[in-house]
Design an enzyme around this catalytic site. Structure first.
Site, PDB file in Angstrom:
ATOM      1  NE  ARG A  43      21.023  80.679  -0.642  1.00  0.00           N
ATOM      2  CZ  ARG A  43      19.705  80.884  -1.228  1.00  0.00           C
ATOM      3  NH1 ARG A  43      18.638  79.970  -1.527  1.00  0.00           N
ATOM      4  NH2 ARG A  43      19.765  82.113  -1.727  1.00  0.00           N
ATOM      5  CG  HIS A 164      17.390  97.902   8.869  1.00  0.00           C
ATOM      6  ND1 HIS A 164      16.889  96.524   8.465  1.00  0.00           N
ATOM      7  CD2 HIS A 164      16.847  98.801   7.612  1.00  0.00           C
ATOM      8  CE1 HIS A 164      16.401  96.756   7.130  1.00  0.00           C
ATOM      9  NE2 HIS A 164      16.389  97.880   6.705  1.00  0.00           N
ATOM     10  CG  ASP A 221      10.332  94.130   3.694  1.00  0.00           C
ATOM     11  OD1 ASP A 221      11.355  93.173   4.360  1.00  0.00           O
ATOM     12  OD2 ASP A 221      10.636  94.846   2.996  1.00  0.00           O
ATOM     13  CG  HIS A 226      10.966  98.995   8.061  1.00  0.00           C
ATOM     14  ND1 HIS A 226      11.620  98.473   8.795  1.00  0.00           N
ATOM     15  CD2 HIS A 226      11.123  98.450   6.643  1.00  0.00           C
ATOM     16  CE1 HIS A 226      12.670  97.766   8.497  1.00  0.00           C
ATOM     17  NE2 HIS A 226      12.265  97.792   6.898  1.00  0.00           N
TER      18      HIS A 226
END
Length: 275
Positions: A43, A164, A221, A226
């Site tokens: 953006r 990741h 999150d 994870h």
């Protein structure tokens, strides 16, 4: 070989901390050719020179252990487009060309369906790939919807769902410790292990991610992505092979001969009981 990478969300923390250093590592290993192109879309009202300067600064911070010439090559390969990544016209300008492109969605999960739809309307070149960073959807229903959208865009083999966290050395060593260690492997079961604690001491601050955390939160999150993935690696039955399909299926498996106990919730805490 794909020589074009488009990062949607190219000025975010994920790109700065992980993706750009990964590109420098690939360049240092000889895996990125001279004709490689990095297209950053976000953006910010930047031009390509500003973006290259930003890349150089972030690689100095997070990838300084890679050769300087590799870092310079990654920055020099970059072009920037200010874009609404949910707008098919903007997206079409990003992926334009006859050569296949890898589209990396380094974005909040709420944007995934809109960006995938924009990619479909824009038209991806044949042989392209699409990469989605966790969390994959916001709940089970949205994850199923997202899978359906992806199936209409590219073949399943061209979709990469990335966490990741699983690339960290300590996490990757879990399978080696479990399956290849002759001392630990025979003992890695509920007969010899009564309790497993997974502790993640987070040292990273918000780092510009306050808006993301306001919508997603640390539970989605970290825990459901994870840490749940790490729990699967610790507790699953040994896979038949280490191929992605066998490994994925074993993570989700709960067969009748599982060696691990169920967890029974009682007042005063959790205690293992045999299955």
């Amino acid at each position: 070989m794909i020589d074009r990478l488009a990062i949607f969300g190219a000025t975010g923390d994920l790109a700065a901390r992980y993706l750009l250093p990964a590109l420098a590592a690939l360049r240092a290993a000889g895996c990125l050719r001279d004709g490689f192109q990095l297209i950053g879309a976000s953006r910010e009202d930047w031009d390509s020179d500003q973006y290259r300067g930003w890349i150089a600064d972030r690689l100095d911070r997070h990838g300084s252990f890679y050769p300087a010439d590799a870092r310079r090559a990654v920055a020099a390969s970059a072009h920037y487009r200010q874009a609404d990544v949910t707008n098919p016209v903007d997206v079409a300008a990003i992926v334009a060309g006859d050569d296949p492109i890898a589209a990396y969605l380094a974005l909040p999960p709420a944007l995934f369906p809109h960006v995938v739809t924009a990619l479909y309307d824009a038209g991806l070149p044949a042989g392209s790939r699409i990469v989605l960073e966790k969390p994959f959807g916001e709940d089970l229903a949205s994850a199923r919807e997202l899978n359906s959208l992806l199936a209409g865009l590219v073949p399943e083999q061209a979709v990469f769902r990335v966490d990741h966290f699983l690339a960290m050395t300590t996490v990757q060593n879990v399978l080696g410790s479990r399956l290849a260690n002759r001392v630990l492997e025979p003992l890695w079961n509920s007969t010899h292990i009564a309790e497993v604690e997974i502790i993640w001491d987070e040292t990273l601050a918000l780092e510009g991610r306050a808006g993301y955390y306001d919508r997603v939160g640390a539970l989605k999150d970290m825990v459901q992505n994870h840490l749940l993935q790490l729990l699967c690696l610790v507790a699953m039955e040994p896979p038949i092979t280490l191929g992605e399909r066998d490994l994925r299926d074993r993570k989700a498996d709960r067969g009748p001969y599982s060696r691990w106990p169920d967890v029974e919730r009682r007042s005063g805490g959790s205690r293992p009981r045999r299955a």
